[in-house]
Design a protein around this motif. Structure first.
Motif, PDB file in Angstrom:
ATOM      1  N   LEU A 200      -8.134   6.230 -12.198  1.00  0.00           N
ATOM      2  CA  LEU A 200      -6.921   6.538 -11.249  1.00  0.00           C
ATOM      3  C   LEU A 200      -6.866   5.770 -10.003  1.00  0.00           C
ATOM      4  O   LEU A 200      -6.289   4.754  -9.189  1.00  0.00           O
ATOM      5  CB  LEU A 200      -6.323   8.096 -10.796  1.00  0.00           C
ATOM      6  CG  LEU A 200      -5.947   8.356  -9.938  1.00  0.00           C
ATOM      7  CD1 LEU A 200      -4.181   7.710 -10.350  1.00  0.00           C
ATOM      8  CD2 LEU A 200      -5.595  10.242  -9.847  1.00  0.00           C
ATOM      9  N   GLY A 201      -8.232   5.680  -9.704  1.00  0.00           N
ATOM     10  CA  GLY A 201      -8.759   4.741  -8.406  1.00  0.00           C
ATOM     11  C   GLY A 201      -8.194   3.486  -8.315  1.00  0.00           C
ATOM     12  O   GLY A 201      -7.961   3.248  -7.360  1.00  0.00           O
ATOM     13  N   VAL A 202      -8.358   3.099  -9.494  1.00  0.00           N
ATOM     14  CA  VAL A 202      -8.327   1.536  -9.594  1.00  0.00           C
ATOM     15  C   VAL A 202      -6.669   1.642  -9.806  1.00  0.00           C
ATOM     16  O   VAL A 202      -6.066   0.591  -8.920  1.00  0.00           O
ATOM     17  CB  VAL A 202      -8.429   0.856 -11.019  1.00  0.00           C
ATOM     18  CG1 VAL A 202      -8.196   0.039 -11.721  1.00  0.00           C
ATOM     19  CG2 VAL A 202     -10.102   1.405 -11.120  1.00  0.00           C
ATOM     20  N   GLU A 203      -5.319   2.348  -9.844  1.00  0.00           N
ATOM     21  CA  GLU A 203      -4.337   2.480 -10.084  1.00  0.00           C
ATOM     22  C   GLU A 203      -3.996   2.409  -8.461  1.00  0.00           C
ATOM     23  O   GLU A 203      -2.944   1.571  -7.933  1.00  0.00           O
ATOM     24  CB  GLU A 203      -3.988   3.460 -11.037  1.00  0.00           C
ATOM     25  CG  GLU A 203      -3.617   3.124 -12.260  1.00  0.00           C
ATOM     26  CD  GLU A 203      -2.713   2.357 -12.894  1.00  0.00           C
ATOM     27  OE1 GLU A 203      -2.245   1.994 -12.209  1.00  0.00           O
ATOM     28  OE2 GLU A 203      -3.125   1.323 -13.840  1.00  0.00           O
ATOM     29  N   LEU A 204      -4.852   2.964  -7.657  1.00  0.00           N
ATOM     30  CA  LEU A 204      -4.504   3.365  -6.369  1.00  0.00           C
ATOM     31  C   LEU A 204      -4.959   2.008  -5.646  1.00  0.00           C
ATOM     32  O   LEU A 204      -3.376   1.572  -5.069  1.00  0.00           O
ATOM     33  CB  LEU A 204      -5.556   4.313  -5.540  1.00  0.00           C
ATOM     34  CG  LEU A 204      -4.790   4.451  -4.079  1.00  0.00           C
ATOM     35  CD1 LEU A 204      -3.659   4.673  -3.546  1.00  0.00           C
ATOM     36  CD2 LEU A 204      -5.753   5.524  -3.802  1.00  0.00           C
ATOM     37  N   LEU A 205      -6.231   1.266  -5.776  1.00  0.00           N
ATOM     38  CA  LEU A 205      -6.224  -0.040  -5.246  1.00  0.00           C
ATOM     39  C   LEU A 205      -4.876  -0.741  -5.644  1.00  0.00           C
ATOM     40  O   LEU A 205      -4.958  -1.726  -4.940  1.00  0.00           O
ATOM     41  CB  LEU A 205      -7.417  -0.456  -6.171  1.00  0.00           C
ATOM     42  CG  LEU A 205      -8.535  -0.221  -5.201  1.00  0.00           C
ATOM     43  CD1 LEU A 205      -9.877  -0.729  -6.394  1.00  0.00           C
ATOM     44  CD2 LEU A 205      -8.543  -0.853  -4.214  1.00  0.00           C
ATOM     45  N   ALA A 206      -4.914  -0.972  -6.963  1.00  0.00           N
ATOM     46  CA  ALA A 206      -3.267  -1.931  -7.482  1.00  0.00           C
ATOM     47  C   ALA A 206      -2.019  -1.751  -6.938  1.00  0.00           C
ATOM     48  O   ALA A 206      -1.571  -2.644  -6.005  1.00  0.00           O
ATOM     49  CB  ALA A 206      -3.418  -1.448  -9.095  1.00  0.00           C
ATOM     50  N   ALA A 207      -1.804  -0.215  -6.080  1.00  0.00           N
ATOM     51  CA  ALA A 207      -0.802   0.283  -5.760  1.00  0.00           C
ATOM     52  C   ALA A 207      -0.675  -0.789  -4.160  1.00  0.00           C
ATOM     53  O   ALA A 207       0.077  -1.801  -3.272  1.00  0.00           O
ATOM     54  CB  ALA A 207      -0.249   1.682  -5.744  1.00  0.00           C
ATOM     55  N   TYR A 208      -2.046  -0.154  -3.171  1.00  0.00           N
ATOM     56  CA  TYR A 208      -2.892  -1.277  -2.246  1.00  0.00           C
ATOM     57  C   TYR A 208      -2.060  -2.224  -2.325  1.00  0.00           C
ATOM     58  O   TYR A 208      -2.074  -3.059  -0.888  1.00  0.00           O
ATOM     59  CB  TYR A 208      -3.911  -0.485  -1.611  1.00  0.00           C
ATOM     60  CG  TYR A 208      -4.464   0.578  -1.575  1.00  0.00           C
ATOM     61  CD1 TYR A 208      -3.600   1.617  -0.838  1.00  0.00           C
ATOM     62  CD2 TYR A 208      -5.778   0.733  -1.431  1.00  0.00           C
ATOM     63  CE1 TYR A 208      -3.393   2.882  -0.847  1.00  0.00           C
ATOM     64  CE2 TYR A 208      -5.859   2.141  -1.075  1.00  0.00           C
ATOM     65  CZ  TYR A 208      -4.623   3.188  -0.520  1.00  0.00           C
ATOM     66  OH  TYR A 208      -5.395   4.352   0.100  1.00  0.00           O
ATOM     67  N   ILE A 209      -3.187  -3.455  -3.499  1.00  0.00           N
ATOM     68  CA  ILE A 209      -2.405  -4.875  -2.988  1.00  0.00           C
ATOM     69  C   ILE A 209      -1.448  -5.129  -3.324  1.00  0.00           C
ATOM     70  O   ILE A 209      -0.586  -6.311  -2.445  1.00  0.00           O
ATOM     71  CB  ILE A 209      -3.628  -5.302  -4.057  1.00  0.00           C
ATOM     72  CG1 ILE A 209      -4.822  -5.319  -4.318  1.00  0.00           C
ATOM     73  CG2 ILE A 209      -3.623  -6.756  -4.840  1.00  0.00           C
ATOM     74  CD1 ILE A 209      -5.686  -5.041  -5.595  1.00  0.00           C
ATOM     75  N   GLU A 210      -0.513  -4.542  -3.971  1.00  0.00           N
ATOM     76  CA  GLU A 210       0.529  -4.699  -4.206  1.00  0.00           C
ATOM     77  C   GLU A 210       1.287  -4.528  -2.907  1.00  0.00           C
ATOM     78  O   GLU A 210       2.422  -5.510  -2.601  1.00  0.00           O
ATOM     79  CB  GLU A 210       1.440  -4.006  -5.384  1.00  0.00           C
ATOM     80  CG  GLU A 210       1.156  -4.756  -6.709  1.00  0.00           C
ATOM     81  CD  GLU A 210       1.952  -5.416  -6.797  1.00  0.00           C
ATOM     82  OE1 GLU A 210       2.359  -6.766  -6.290  1.00  0.00           O
ATOM     83  OE2 GLU A 210       1.388  -6.651  -8.367  1.00  0.00           O
ATOM     84  N   ARG A 211       1.796  -3.310  -1.712  1.00  0.00           N
ATOM     85  CA  ARG A 211       2.014  -3.526  -1.324  1.00  0.00           C
ATOM     86  C   ARG A 211       1.374  -4.238   0.864  1.00  0.00           C
ATOM     87  O   ARG A 211       1.828  -3.957   1.753  1.00  0.00           O
ATOM     88  CB  ARG A 211       1.905  -1.982   0.073  1.00  0.00           C
ATOM     89  CG  ARG A 211       0.615  -1.085   0.142  1.00  0.00           C
ATOM     90  CD  ARG A 211       0.999   0.016   0.467  1.00  0.00           C
ATOM     91  NE  ARG A 211       0.084   0.535   1.019  1.00  0.00           N
ATOM     92  CZ  ARG A 211      -0.163   1.486   1.428  1.00  0.00           C
ATOM     93  NH1 ARG A 211       0.644   3.177   0.840  1.00  0.00           N
ATOM     94  NH2 ARG A 211      -1.060   2.714   2.008  1.00  0.00           N
ATOM     95  N   GLY A 212       0.258  -5.343   0.323  1.00  0.00           N
ATOM     96  CA  GLY A 212      -0.062  -5.850   0.955  1.00  0.00           C
ATOM     97  C   GLY A 212      -1.025  -5.462   1.704  1.00  0.00           C
ATOM     98  O   GLY A 212      -1.969  -6.156   3.269  1.00  0.00           O
ATOM     99  N   ASP A 213      -1.359  -4.308   1.389  1.00  0.00           N
ATOM    100  CA  ASP A 213      -2.290  -3.872   2.251  1.00  0.00           C
ATOM    101  C   ASP A 213      -4.157  -3.301   1.914  1.00  0.00           C
ATOM    102  O   ASP A 213      -4.510  -2.769   1.064  1.00  0.00           O
ATOM    103  CB  ASP A 213      -2.468  -1.801   2.211  1.00  0.00           C
ATOM    104  CG  ASP A 213      -2.972  -1.062   3.131  1.00  0.00           C
ATOM    105  OD1 ASP A 213      -3.865  -1.514   4.370  1.00  0.00           O
ATOM    106  OD2 ASP A 213      -3.182  -0.188   3.205  1.00  0.00           O
ATOM    107  N   LEU A 214      -4.784  -5.415   1.987  1.00  0.00           N
ATOM    108  CA  LEU A 214      -5.338  -4.927   1.437  1.00  0.00           C
ATOM    109  C   LEU A 214      -6.778  -4.761   2.472  1.00  0.00           C
ATOM    110  O   LEU A 214      -7.942  -4.543   2.300  1.00  0.00           O
ATOM    111  CB  LEU A 214      -6.005  -6.404   1.869  1.00  0.00           C
ATOM    112  CG  LEU A 214      -4.871  -7.696   0.979  1.00  0.00           C
ATOM    113  CD1 LEU A 214      -4.740  -9.300   1.129  1.00  0.00           C
ATOM    114  CD2 LEU A 214      -4.703  -7.634  -0.189  1.00  0.00           C
ATOM    115  N   LEU A 215      -6.774  -3.996   3.726  1.00  0.00           N
ATOM    116  CA  LEU A 215      -8.373  -3.936   4.891  1.00  0.00           C
ATOM    117  C   LEU A 215      -8.165  -2.182   4.302  1.00  0.00           C
ATOM    118  O   LEU A 215      -8.843  -2.161   3.990  1.00  0.00           O
ATOM    119  CB  LEU A 215      -7.245  -3.117   5.852  1.00  0.00           C
ATOM    120  CG  LEU A 215      -8.410  -3.501   6.896  1.00  0.00           C
ATOM    121  CD1 LEU A 215      -9.873  -3.555   7.062  1.00  0.00           C
ATOM    122  CD2 LEU A 215      -8.036  -2.978   7.740  1.00  0.00           C
TER     123      LEU A 215
END
Length: 433
Positions: A200-215
């Motif tokens: 689930l954490g990996v899915e959350l990371l993917a969502a962060y990446i897609e919205r450009g929240d790289l920090l």
């Protein structure tokens, strides 16, 4: 018993089974179960305890499962075989077949008497819907499962949340994708880290990446990798390091991405449970490596070639074969071997109609690049138009924006100023600019 009485009460099924065997209520009597008690059960005025059901099932020569749910052992075996067939279809990439098989099982009234198998069928159907691009339908089904009154087992609940977050992200609803995963992974109290939470954490990371929240992605990725290392489970370590490679790639940290890839591969191979040769394991990380270091495409060619040759001899590996062929074509192209890249795409073309739309778009984009380098501008533009036809309907994500940017640059090289400008505009729109 050979005939199920689905939809009847426990008492009705006991009565039917007793009559079929020619037994009276008195003949079902037991020191713990009087004939009057049997009468009360059959009339629906008493609910038998598990122990009483076992006694009655033994007397009637049937299973407790039949008395409780009206499902015979033969039906259970049939359902289990159907689930295996559907699961195999999904894993091998025949998504439409998997969807149809799972849907038939979900709507079979007999399976409702087997809650665990019915839930497995529903989760499989949601996965097949997602693979077929039916994201709205998958989300509706998953939300329905999630909102039922009866609590889900912990592993099933985690699967539902993880898949929901994935579906919302693929649909472009990044707010919902984050909102459903974040409270579980980062909420209070802190979760007990296991393989389900890490996924689930990996899915959350993917969502962060897609919205450009790289920090935010970088900060959370460190936490995720630390948790996986403490857990010391190879699958979780491999998943976490793969996620770290994606975060590094999106952040422009090429060397960090390549290091993370090697650690992910080591986690899989070191466990002795990778279930594939080293070449196949390595081939699964080629797409990330080629995206951050295309100049090293030559180094990936022998690995991908050997993996593709191995996959061609395996049944049930169609999806992995296509993925490997696409990556090999990309590696050949990066190494300047344009003709070889074109030949490898033929593996994909043989299965083009069976592929998800995003894979078809990727294939058309790669073919457009190949045609352009071969000096065939008309064919290149046709391939780019085919890719753009699907991309125009895709949700606004960074991945889709990058595809539009690639089309814009190829069209620009082909002196298609108008088409290039339109593709650049699409890239900006999908990037939220």
């Amino acid at each position: 018993m050979s005939t199920a009485v689905v939809g009847a009460s426990v008492g009705d099924r006991i009565k039917a089974a007793r009559r079929q065997r020619g037994l009276s209520q008195a003949e079902l009597a037991h020191p713990e179960v009087s004939d009057s008690y049997v009468s009360l059960i059959e009339s629906g005025k008493r609910i038998p305890t598990p122990g009483v059901l076992e006694l009655l099932a033994d007397k009637l020569g049937c299973s407790v499962l039949y008395l409780r749910h009206g499902v015979t052992p033969e039906q259970t075996t049939t359902f289990e075989e159907g689930l295996r067939e559907a699961r195999t279809a999904l894993e091998t990439g025949t998504h439409a077949q998997a969807r149809a098989r799972y849907a038939a099982l979900v709507h079979d009234s007999g399976l409702t008497g087997l809650p665990e198998l019915h839930r497995e069928a529903e989760l499989g159907l949601a996965a097949a819907m997602q693979a077929c691009g039916e994201l709205d339908e998958a989300i509706t089904l998953l939300e329905r499962i999630r909102q039922r009154e009866e609590p889900l087992p912990a592993d099933a609940a985690m699967t539902v949340i993880s898949r929901l977050s994935s579906c919302y992200r693929q649909r472009g609803d990044l707010t919902s994708a984050v909102a459903i995963a974040e409270p579980v992974v980062l909420g209070s109290p802190a979760p007990r880290w296991d393989t389900g939470i890490i996924q689930l954490g990996v899915e959350l990371l993917a969502a962060y990446i897609e919205r450009g929240d790289l920090l935010r992605a970088q900060q959370f990725c460190r936490q995720l990798v630390t948790a996986a290392e403490r857990l010391a489970a190879p699958p979780a370590l491999a998943t976490a390091w793969r996620a770290a490679a994606l975060v590094a790639a999106e952040s422009g940290q090429s060397e960090q991405a390549l290091t993370a890839i090697e650690r992910a591969i080591a986690a899989q191979l070191g466990s002795g449970a990778a279930g594939a040769s080293e070449d196949r394991v390595r081939s699964r990380y080629a797409a990330i490596a080629l995206s951050v270091a295309p100049e090293r495409g030559g180094a990936w060619r022998p690995v991908l070639s050997r993996a593709l040759e191995e996959l061609r001899g395996l049944s049930g590996a169609e999806r992995e074969t296509v993925r490997c062929a696409v990556d090999l074509a990309r590696a050949e192209l990066a190494a300047g071997a344009v003709r070889q890249a074109q030949e490898h795409l033929a593996v994909v073309d043989d299965r083009l109609e069976e592929l998800p739309h995003d894979v078809r778009a990727e294939r058309h984009l790669l073919a457009g690049q190949i045609m352009a380098q071969l000096g065939r501008p008309r064919d290149a533009l046709a391939e780019l138009s085919a890719a753009g036809a699907w991309l125009a309907t895709a949700p606004p994500t960074r991945r889709i924006a990058r595809a539009w940017l690639a089309i814009a640059r190829i069209r620009e090289d082909l002196d298609d100023a108008k088409g290039s400008a339109e593709a650049y505009q699409q890239a900006l729109a999908h990037a939220g600019l």
